[in-house]
Design an enzyme around this catalytic site. Structure first.
Site, mmCIF file in Angstrom:
data_model
loop_
_atom_site.group_PDB
_atom_site.id
_atom_site.type_symbol
_atom_site.label_atom_id
_atom_site.label_comp_id
_atom_site.label_asym_id
_atom_site.label_seq_id
_atom_site.Cartn_x
_atom_site.Cartn_y
_atom_site.Cartn_z
ATOM 1 N N HIS A 26 69.353 12.204 21.519
ATOM 2 C CA HIS A 26 68.508 12.537 22.667
ATOM 3 C C HIS A 26 69.212 13.457 23.666
ATOM 4 O O HIS A 26 68.557 14.066 24.516
ATOM 5 C CB HIS A 26 67.997 11.260 23.366
ATOM 6 C CG HIS A 26 69.005 10.545 24.218
ATOM 7 N ND1 HIS A 26 69.709 9.442 23.787
ATOM 8 C CD2 HIS A 26 69.429 10.784 25.485
ATOM 9 C CE1 HIS A 26 70.492 9.014 24.754
ATOM 10 N NE2 HIS A 26 70.347 9.812 25.795
ATOM 11 N N ASP A 64 69.736 7.609 16.849
ATOM 12 C CA ASP A 64 70.090 8.351 18.057
ATOM 13 C C ASP A 64 71.502 8.938 17.970
ATOM 14 O O ASP A 64 72.238 8.952 18.956
ATOM 15 C CB ASP A 64 69.963 7.470 19.303
ATOM 16 C CG ASP A 64 69.881 8.299 20.588
ATOM 17 O OD1 ASP A 64 69.556 9.498 20.492
ATOM 18 O OD2 ASP A 64 70.149 7.750 21.672
ATOM 19 N N SER A 124 75.588 8.982 28.060
ATOM 20 C CA SER A 124 74.983 8.991 26.729
ATOM 21 C C SER A 124 75.799 9.826 25.750
ATOM 22 O O SER A 124 76.133 10.986 26.026
ATOM 23 C CB SER A 124 73.565 9.559 26.787
ATOM 24 O OG SER A 124 72.694 8.645 27.411
#
Length: 478
Positions: free
Chosen positions: A118, A148, A222
């Site tokens: 993402h 992911d 992230s």
């Protein structure tokens, strides 16, 4: 909030010098760094050069056409213009390119870097900034939305320091962990915590398993690494649970054992080759165990078998899968991960319970088909100039078996969402089945596009099926 001071009480003594010596000794002890502090500082110093910043840039959004609303967020007179409109002849500025920041780490000295899918999804250019501030444009080798995970490649020549992937199965709840990343663009930020839980499934797909940690993880973390105290990566920080948007001590990292498999597959050919059985499975409740006449409630119950799949003719409805290639299947969530990380074409042994008797069957693992790029369709209306920001796939028997969507449910399944898209803002999630848009059925991607083309209401009323429940959501199209 009151601040309560604590005082150190010493025993009474007539020896004033003794008390002073004791106090000085205690103060000297507390002032020195502990062995644990030294070890943590050494660990951080050794692995920090491997942590990188990911800068993902998307193309500039066009200025709104006549009759369309303008997004005034960030404009110095935004609130005024929202309420009273812009002055006559006011030219709306062109929106600049969107830029996202994330984290990552060097997987090997050849230039391969791991981050989250993402973080780089839909990016036109991706830049990797090293800890020494050198920057390199990165090639996206491949991404896997279902876990992911993304792998990038940079040409940095020499000077890259790689980290080692640890065994996430071996780490225990309560162990210390260290997260390093770039929250809110603050590079090389270190936070510490413990492993709060293992084996978490946060509805990000059947192939992702997460470590939960209370180490502070925020926006920008992230894709960054979660280290054990040996300096090994045991997880890739991917998500947080936060009502406010900031860290509340509920962070989630994709386990390193899954990352190792996915990264190797992406490095090989840019795609993930997943093993597939072709069964629909579910957990066994105590009530189901009693109805099946079995004592244990562990294992994965076969609810359906896909025709012409590897399981066809080998497994049957009502079978309980207890183990796969010697690995215990305690719940239905264990099986997709075990099978998905098995090489296609591998002859595999399954221990099953059938008609109350335990037996072993053998089948050859097939190629997973549910996430086939050929079946995924981005939904965009050229006529209306709008986009839902979703990618959908038809509900084939394979998709139903892999996702557990019942045969009675009709529609298209959401396989991906663009960040901050109309669908994402409305609360749609991967795995949702879009049943209707407006008053039109959306049983195929083409039907969903047609419904979007002809939709006159804004926001549009969308009926979705989520985990067997039908709910309405309002999606703002403009």
């Amino acid at each position: 909030m009151s601040i309560r001071k604590s005082s150190l009480l010493l025993p009474r003594t007539s020896n004033w010098m003794g008390v002073s010596a004791l106090g000085a000794a205690m103060l000297a002890t507390t002032a020195l760094p502990s062995m644990a502090d030294e070890a943590l500082a050494d660990l951080v110093e050794s692995v920090s050069p491997s942590v990188v910043t990911i800068i993902a840039e998307q193309k500039a959004a066009p200025s709104p056409a006549q009759g369309q609303s303008f997004d005034f967020d960030g404009h110095p007179f935004g609130e005024f213009f929202k309420r009273f409109g812009g002055p006559e002849g006011f030219n709306m500025p062109q929106r600049g390119p969107a830029q996202g920041l994330g984290s990552g780490f060097v997987l090997d000295e050849a230039g391969y870097v791991v981050t989250n899918h993402h973080v780089v999804d839909n990016a036109e250019t991706v830049t990797v900034r090293l800890s020494d501030d050198r920057t390199f444009e990165a090639e996206v080798v491949g991404t896997d939305p279902l876990t992911d995970i993304a792998v990038l490649k940079i040409d940095a020549g020499k000077g890259l320091q790689a980290v080692k992937l640890g065994d996430s199965d071996a780490i225990r709840v309560g162990e210390d962990v260290v997260a390093i990343g770039n929250p809110f663009g603050l590079s090389s930020t270190v936070t510490t915590g413990i492993v709060s839980a293992k084996g978490r499934n946060i509805s990000d797909g059947p192939y992702a398993e997460f470590i939960q940690t209370d180490a502070a993880i925020n926006k920008g973390n992230s894709g960054g690494p979660l280290f054990n105290m040996d300096g090994e990566v045991v997880g890739v920080n991917s998500a947080i649970y936060s009502p406010s948007g900031g860290s509340v001590g509920l962070g989630f990292a994709v386990t390193s054992n899954i990352v190792e498999h996915i990264a190797a597959d992406l490095q090989d050919d840019g795609q993930v080759s997943r093993g597939w059985l072709g069964v629909s499975i579910q957990n066994i409740s105590p009530q189901l165990a009693a109805a099946l006449g079995i004592d244990a409630s562990s294992g994965a119950l076969v609810a359906d078998v896909v025709a012409d799949s590897p399981a066809d003719g080998v497994l049957e409805q009502g079978d309980v899968i207890l183990s796969f290639n010697g690995e215990a299947v305690d719940s239905s969530g264990d099986l997709p991960i075990l099978v998905g990380t098995t090489k296609v074409g591998t002859a595999s042994n399954l221990t099953i319970l059938r008609d109350g008797k335990q037996e072993t069957v053998t089948l050859t693992v097939g190629q997973h088909q549910a996430a086939s790029a050929q079946s995924d369709t981005p939904v965009e209306s050229e006529a209306a100039g709008t986009s839902l920001g979703v990618t959908v796939a038809p509900l084939t028997e394979t998709v139903r078996a892999e996702t557990g969507i019942a045969k009675a449910v009709e529609g298209v399944v959401v396989t991906d969402l663009q960040p901050d898209s109309p669908a994402a803002r409305a609360g749609l999630q991967r795995g949702d089945v879009i049943v209707k848009l407006g008053n039109q059925d959306t049983f195929t991607p083409e039907a969903l596009k047609a419904a979007l083309d002809s939709e006159k209401t804004d926001p549009a009323l969308v009926l979705i099926n989520r985990a067997g429940s039908q709910i309405f959501v309002a999606v703002e199209l403009v």
